[in-house]
Design a protein around this motif. Structure first.
Motif, short mmCIF file in Angstrom:
data_model
loop_
_atom_site.label_atom_id
_atom_site.label_comp_id
_atom_site.label_asym_id
_atom_site.label_seq_id
_atom_site.Cartn_x
_atom_site.Cartn_y
_atom_site.Cartn_z
N LEU A 65 0.82 -1.22 0.00
CA LEU A 65 0.00 0.00 0.00
C LEU A 65 0.85 1.27 0.00
O LEU A 65 0.54 2.24 -0.71
CB LEU A 65 -0.93 0.00 1.21
CG LEU A 65 -2.05 -1.05 1.21
CD1 LEU A 65 -2.84 -0.98 2.52
CD2 LEU A 65 -2.98 -0.86 0.02
N ILE A 66 1.92 1.29 0.79
CA ILE A 66 2.75 2.50 0.91
C ILE A 66 3.36 2.87 -0.44
O ILE A 66 3.53 4.05 -0.75
CB ILE A 66 3.86 2.28 1.96
CG1 ILE A 66 3.26 2.26 3.37
CG2 ILE A 66 4.93 3.38 1.87
CD1 ILE A 66 4.24 1.86 4.45
N ASN A 67 3.67 1.89 -1.24
CA ASN A 67 4.36 2.15 -2.50
C ASN A 67 3.45 2.66 -3.61
O ASN A 67 3.94 3.19 -4.62
CB ASN A 67 5.08 0.88 -2.98
CG ASN A 67 6.41 0.68 -2.30
OD1 ASN A 67 7.35 1.43 -2.54
ND2 ASN A 67 6.49 -0.31 -1.44
N LEU A 68 2.15 2.53 -3.46
CA LEU A 68 1.23 2.91 -4.52
C LEU A 68 1.41 4.36 -5.00
O LEU A 68 1.44 4.61 -6.21
CB LEU A 68 -0.23 2.67 -4.08
CG LEU A 68 -0.64 1.20 -3.92
CD1 LEU A 68 -2.08 1.12 -3.42
CD2 LEU A 68 -0.49 0.44 -5.23
N PRO A 69 1.55 5.36 -4.10
CA PRO A 69 1.66 6.75 -4.60
C PRO A 69 2.94 7.03 -5.39
O PRO A 69 2.99 8.02 -6.13
CB PRO A 69 1.65 7.58 -3.29
CG PRO A 69 1.05 6.69 -2.26
CD PRO A 69 1.49 5.31 -2.64
N PHE A 70 3.96 6.18 -5.25
CA PHE A 70 5.24 6.46 -5.89
C PHE A 70 5.30 5.99 -7.34
O PHE A 70 6.25 6.30 -8.06
CB PHE A 70 6.38 5.83 -5.10
CG PHE A 70 6.64 6.49 -3.78
CD1 PHE A 70 7.48 7.58 -3.68
CD2 PHE A 70 6.03 6.02 -2.63
CE1 PHE A 70 7.72 8.20 -2.47
CE2 PHE A 70 6.25 6.63 -1.41
CZ PHE A 70 7.10 7.72 -1.32
N TYR A 71 4.30 5.25 -7.79
CA TYR A 71 4.35 4.74 -9.16
C TYR A 71 4.23 5.86 -10.19
O TYR A 71 4.75 5.74 -11.31
CB TYR A 71 3.25 3.69 -9.38
CG TYR A 71 3.52 2.41 -8.64
CD1 TYR A 71 4.71 1.72 -8.82
CD2 TYR A 71 2.58 1.88 -7.76
CE1 TYR A 71 4.97 0.55 -8.13
CE2 TYR A 71 2.83 0.70 -7.07
CZ TYR A 71 4.03 0.04 -7.26
OH TYR A 71 4.29 -1.11 -6.58
#
Length: 205
Positions: A65-71
């Protein structure tokens, strides 16, 4: 001779797949060392561990979940190929972290050894992924972007951000565990800083 002028031998598909598998397995094992000893690493993995300790939710869920905004940054700055590789690596680490907890049973694990070996395993896994144009998302994407764009060492960028994560960890973990986590973070980032330098490794995918 200019390293950029040297011919390159692109990685084959099977080489990229093998690197993806081995790199994520190394990272997952290191994360399990940290979980067993209630330690913390840096980057988005450190954030996921911190949230796991604070909420009881599993690491794999938080990490994904944490990585989703960085895509968005990955697509915009690094391209679709890099982003898809990174998305796959994050999914594999989330999966392998859960599976590794059932694959191995650790009755006793000395905290200092867990910090240094866990950090080294994660660092080696990340190095393998970096060399095949893959990252573990989040801060790793930012660090690689700054290295490619401005020449800043990815390991040193990561080290600075990890320091901030450790400060926040003081509100969740005992001081001795945070101190050991710092040692692990240093081991992790030194592996990357000493081995992932522009021009040293010419393999491309």
């Amino acid at each position: 001779m200019d390293p950029q002028a040297l011919p390159t031998d692109p990685h084959r598909l099977h080489e990229d797949l093998m690197a993806m598998l081995l790199g994520t397995l190394f990272v997952a094992l290191g994360v399990n060392f940290y979980t067993q000893a209630t330690l913390l690493t840096g980057s988005t993995a450190g954030m996921a561990l911190l949230l796991q300790y604070a909420t009881g939710w599993r690491f794999g869920i938080w990490f994904f979940l944490i990585n989703l905004p960085f895509y968005y940054l990955a697509i915009k700055r690094m391209g679709w190929s890099f982003t898809l590789r990174t998305f796959t690596a994050i999914g594999l680490v989330s999966l392998f972290t859960e599976l590794t907890a059932g694959w191995i049973v650790i009755d006793s694990l000395q905290a200092l050894y867990a910090a240094l070996m866990g950090g080294s395993l994660i660092g080696i896994g990340m190095l393998v992924l970096f060399r095949h144009r893959t990252s573990l998302g989040g801060i790793n994407i930012l660090a690689l972007y700054l290295q490619d764009r401005h020449g800043w060492r990815a390991g040193y960028v990561q080290l600075g951000i990890d320091g901030l994560i450790m400060l926040v960890a003081l509100m969740v973990l005992p001081l001795d565990r945070v101190g050991l986590s710092v040692l692990g973070a240093v081991a992790l980032n030194l592996i990357i800083a000493l081995n992932h330098k522009p021009g040293r490794y010419m393999g491309v995918s």
